[in-house]
Scaffold this motif. Structure first.
Motif, PDB file in Angstrom:
ATOM      1  N   LEU A  79       0.824  -1.078  -0.095  1.00 57.99           N
ATOM      2  CA  LEU A  79      -0.083   0.042   0.026  1.00 57.99           C
ATOM      3  C   LEU A  79       0.867   1.352  -0.113  1.00 57.99           C
ATOM      4  CD1 LEU A  79      -2.838  -1.140   2.388  1.00 57.99           C
ATOM      5  CD2 LEU A  79      -2.823  -0.832  -0.163  1.00 57.99           C
ATOM      6  N   ALA A  80       1.956   1.099   0.732  1.00 57.52           N
ATOM      7  CA  ALA A  80       2.995   2.256   0.640  1.00 57.52           C
ATOM      8  C   ALA A  80       3.600   2.623  -0.907  1.00 57.52           C
ATOM      9  CB  ALA A  80       4.198   2.316   1.551  1.00 57.52           C
ATOM     10  N   SER A  81       3.943   1.541  -1.496  1.00 56.15           N
ATOM     11  CA  SER A  81       4.265   1.778  -2.603  1.00 56.15           C
ATOM     12  C   SER A  81       3.076   2.154  -3.657  1.00 56.15           C
ATOM     13  CB  SER A  81       4.552   0.083  -3.476  1.00 56.15           C
ATOM     14  OG  SER A  81       5.059   0.275  -4.646  1.00 56.15           O
ATOM     15  N   LEU A  82       1.893   1.698  -3.604  1.00 56.06           N
ATOM     16  CA  LEU A  82       0.667   2.111  -4.408  1.00 56.06           C
ATOM     17  C   LEU A  82       0.545   3.908  -4.161  1.00 56.06           C
ATOM     18  CD1 LEU A  82      -1.571   1.709  -6.269  1.00 56.06           C
ATOM     19  CD2 LEU A  82      -2.754   0.846  -4.508  1.00 56.06           C
ATOM     20  N   SER A  83       0.595   4.272  -2.741  1.00 59.33           N
ATOM     21  CA  SER A  83       0.486   5.392  -2.580  1.00 59.33           C
ATOM     22  C   SER A  83       1.365   6.217  -3.061  1.00 59.33           C
ATOM     23  CB  SER A  83       0.699   5.692  -0.849  1.00 59.33           C
ATOM     24  OG  SER A  83      -0.504   5.052  -0.218  1.00 59.33           O
ATOM     25  N   GLU A  84       2.858   5.792  -3.166  1.00 54.91           N
ATOM     26  CA  GLU A  84       3.609   6.850  -3.958  1.00 54.91           C
ATOM     27  C   GLU A  84       3.521   6.768  -5.516  1.00 54.91           C
ATOM     28  OE1 GLU A  84       8.682   6.494  -4.750  1.00 54.91           O
ATOM     29  OE2 GLU A  84       7.677   5.002  -3.290  1.00 54.91           O
ATOM     30  N   TRP A  85       2.912   5.519  -6.107  1.00 59.80           N
ATOM     31  CA  TRP A  85       2.555   5.746  -7.349  1.00 59.80           C
ATOM     32  C   TRP A  85       1.244   7.012  -7.526  1.00 59.80           C
ATOM     33  CZ3 TRP A  85       4.232   4.078 -11.771  1.00 59.80           C
ATOM     34  CH2 TRP A  85       5.470   2.944 -11.705  1.00 59.80           C
ATOM     35  N   ILE A  86       0.573   6.958  -6.641  1.00 62.55           N
ATOM     36  CA  ILE A  86      -0.557   7.845  -6.543  1.00 62.55           C
ATOM     37  C   ILE A  86       0.026   9.343  -6.426  1.00 62.55           C
ATOM     38  CG2 ILE A  86      -2.665   8.640  -5.294  1.00 62.55           C
ATOM     39  CD1 ILE A  86      -3.309   5.525  -4.836  1.00 62.55           C
ATOM     40  N   ASP A  87       0.834   9.342  -5.459  1.00 60.65           N
ATOM     41  CA  ASP A  87       1.320  10.910  -5.165  1.00 60.65           C
ATOM     42  C   ASP A  87       2.238  11.276  -6.248  1.00 60.65           C
ATOM     43  OD1 ASP A  87      -0.252  10.741  -2.873  1.00 60.65           O
ATOM     44  OD2 ASP A  87       1.432  10.208  -1.649  1.00 60.65           O
ATOM     45  N   CYS A  88       3.218  10.613  -6.786  1.00 54.88           N
ATOM     46  CA  CYS A  88       4.117  11.123  -7.697  1.00 54.88           C
ATOM     47  C   CYS A  88       3.947  10.591  -9.138  1.00 54.88           C
ATOM     48  CB  CYS A  88       5.453  10.313  -7.128  1.00 54.88           C
ATOM     49  SG  CYS A  88       5.779  10.615  -5.284  1.00 54.88           S
ATOM     50  N   GLN A  89       3.374   9.532  -9.401  1.00 51.80           N
ATOM     51  CA  GLN A  89       3.217   9.051 -10.761  1.00 51.80           C
ATOM     52  C   GLN A  89       1.715   9.429 -11.380  1.00 51.80           C
ATOM     53  OE1 GLN A  89       5.667   8.218 -12.665  1.00 51.80           O
ATOM     54  NE2 GLN A  89       7.012   8.462 -10.617  1.00 51.80           N
ATOM     55  N   ASP A  90       0.793  10.235 -10.809  1.00 51.01           N
ATOM     56  CA  ASP A  90      -0.393  10.568 -11.350  1.00 51.01           C
ATOM     57  C   ASP A  90      -1.159   9.179 -11.719  1.00 51.01           C
ATOM     58  OD1 ASP A  90      -2.114  12.621 -12.057  1.00 51.01           O
ATOM     59  OD2 ASP A  90      -1.670  12.313 -14.103  1.00 51.01           O
ATOM     60  N   VAL A  91      -0.945   8.190 -10.769  1.00 49.86           N
ATOM     61  CA  VAL A  91      -1.810   7.005 -10.840  1.00 49.86           C
ATOM     62  C   VAL A  91      -3.186   7.286 -10.025  1.00 49.86           C
ATOM     63  CG1 VAL A  91      -2.050   4.710 -10.027  1.00 49.86           C
ATOM     64  CG2 VAL A  91      -0.171   5.551 -11.200  1.00 49.86           C
ATOM     65  N   MET A  97     -11.591   7.639  -6.825  1.00 47.17           N
ATOM     66  CA  MET A  97     -11.884   7.401  -5.363  1.00 47.17           C
ATOM     67  C   MET A  97     -10.991   7.954  -4.452  1.00 47.17           C
ATOM     68  SD  MET A  97     -11.166   3.317  -4.266  1.00 47.17           S
ATOM     69  CE  MET A  97     -12.289   2.454  -5.414  1.00 47.17           C
ATOM     70  N   PRO A  98     -11.534   8.597  -3.392  1.00 50.08           N
ATOM     71  CA  PRO A  98     -10.439   9.059  -2.343  1.00 50.08           C
ATOM     72  C   PRO A  98      -9.830   8.054  -1.697  1.00 50.08           C
ATOM     73  CG  PRO A  98     -13.074   8.826  -1.402  1.00 50.08           C
ATOM     74  CD  PRO A  98     -12.923   8.252  -2.873  1.00 50.08           C
ATOM     75  N   VAL A  99      -8.476   8.705  -1.500  1.00 45.42           N
ATOM     76  CA  VAL A  99      -7.769   7.494  -0.691  1.00 45.42           C
ATOM     77  C   VAL A  99      -6.795   8.552   0.020  1.00 45.42           C
ATOM     78  CG1 VAL A  99      -7.328   6.013  -2.578  1.00 45.42           C
ATOM     79  CG2 VAL A  99      -5.702   8.089  -2.447  1.00 45.42           C
ATOM     80  N   ASP A 100      -6.399   7.786   1.175  1.00 49.52           N
ATOM     81  CA  ASP A 100      -5.461   8.659   2.129  1.00 49.52           C
ATOM     82  C   ASP A 100      -6.078   9.500   3.044  1.00 49.52           C
ATOM     83  OD1 ASP A 100      -3.301   9.889   3.658  1.00 49.52           O
ATOM     84  OD2 ASP A 100      -2.971  11.176   2.031  1.00 49.52           O
ATOM     85  N   LEU A 101      -7.277   9.007   3.542  1.00 44.66           N
ATOM     86  CA  LEU A 101      -8.211   9.351   4.452  1.00 44.66           C
ATOM     87  C   LEU A 101      -7.602   9.909   5.888  1.00 44.66           C
ATOM     88  CD1 LEU A 101     -11.448   7.584   3.923  1.00 44.66           C
ATOM     89  CD2 LEU A 101     -10.537   9.725   2.870  1.00 44.66           C
ATOM     90  N   SER A 102      -6.504   9.387   6.187  1.00 43.11           N
ATOM     91  CA  SER A 102      -5.764   9.404   7.321  1.00 43.11           C
ATOM     92  C   SER A 102      -4.917  10.538   7.469  1.00 43.11           C
ATOM     93  CB  SER A 102      -4.962   8.227   8.024  1.00 43.11           C
ATOM     94  OG  SER A 102      -3.926   7.930   7.104  1.00 43.11           O
ATOM     95  N   GLY A 103      -4.551  10.935   6.195  1.00 40.00           N
ATOM     96  CA  GLY A 103      -3.269  11.889   5.735  1.00 40.00           C
ATOM     97  C   GLY A 103      -2.030  11.063   5.815  1.00 40.00           C
ATOM     98  N   MET A 104      -2.032   9.873   5.887  1.00 43.06           N
ATOM     99  CA  MET A 104      -0.503   9.065   5.782  1.00 43.06           C
ATOM    100  C   MET A 104      -0.681   7.902   4.755  1.00 43.06           C
ATOM    101  SD  MET A 104       0.784  10.286   8.455  1.00 43.06           S
ATOM    102  CE  MET A 104       2.057   9.320   8.837  1.00 43.06           C
ATOM    103  N   GLY A 105      -1.400   8.294   3.849  1.00 43.82           N
ATOM    104  CA  GLY A 105      -1.558   7.374   2.612  1.00 43.82           C
ATOM    105  C   GLY A 105      -2.492   6.152   2.886  1.00 43.82           C
ATOM    106  N   LEU A 106      -2.398   5.226   1.901  1.00 47.52           N
ATOM    107  CA  LEU A 106      -3.251   4.025   1.672  1.00 47.52           C
ATOM    108  C   LEU A 106      -2.724   3.255   2.978  1.00 47.52           C
ATOM    109  CD1 LEU A 106      -3.363   4.830  -1.518  1.00 47.52           C
ATOM    110  CD2 LEU A 106      -4.599   2.611  -1.449  1.00 47.52           C
ATOM    111  N   HIS A 107      -1.400   3.159   2.944  1.00 43.32           N
ATOM    112  CA  HIS A 107      -0.658   2.221   3.985  1.00 43.32           C
ATOM    113  C   HIS A 107      -1.265   3.077   5.667  1.00 43.32           C
ATOM    114  CE1 HIS A 107       1.965   5.533   2.887  1.00 43.32           C
ATOM    115  NE2 HIS A 107       2.688   5.215   3.930  1.00 43.32           N
ATOM    116  N   GLY A 108      -1.314   4.140   5.737  1.00 41.38           N
ATOM    117  CA  GLY A 108      -1.746   4.827   6.816  1.00 41.38           C
ATOM    118  C   GLY A 108      -3.145   4.439   7.126  1.00 41.38           C
TER     119      GLY A 108
END
Length: 129
Positions: free
Chosen positions: A77-89, A98-109
């Motif tokens: 999930l951290a890797s997927l968060s990085e793709w979402i944040d940095c690679q426009d996925v 789809m909203p992601v990162d509801l905790s403010g710490m990424g999908l992994h958070g």
């Protein structure tokens, strides 16, 4: 279970399913409770090893297996968060973002938070009505 109707509900259901599956599936509880890793023929060597352990050693091994399982989900999930944040996925549901990162710490958070008992923010806080 009825189908979630919003992208937010789908996202929450996905994360909650990850939490549930890491807790209810896998070998960690079997190792601690029955001293068995798996019934698969290829896993006989693991079962033989576990048989040599004391109950407290099996409990420790069980904790280690659960930690590895949790860490693997977290890392994916951290890797997927990085793709979402940095690679426009992005993730979508029925064509809607789809909203992601509801905790403010990424999908992994979100995963770690839910695993540890964190309550989802209200829909108003999440920006979905």
């Amino acid at each position: 279970m009825s189908a979630p109707q919003t992208a937010l509900n789908v996202y929450r259901a996905i994360i909650d399913e990850f939490v549930s599956k890491t807790r209810h599936y896998g070998s960690s509880s079997r190792v601690a409770d029955s001293g068995l890793f798996s019934n698969a023929p290829d896993h006989e060597k693991f079962n033989n090893f576990i048989e040599t352990l004391t109950p407290s050693q099996r409990e420790l091994l069980s904790e280690m297996l659960q930690e590895e399982r949790d860490s693997a989900i977290h890392d994916i999930l951290a890797s997927l968060s990085e793709w979402i944040d940095c690679q426009d996925v992005g993730l979508t549901y029925q064509g809607k973002p789809m909203p992601v990162d509801l905790s403010g710490m990424g999908l992994h958070g979100d995963y770690v938070g839910r695993r540890d008992g964190w309550e989802w923010p209200s829909q108003k806080e999440s920006g979905d009505s």
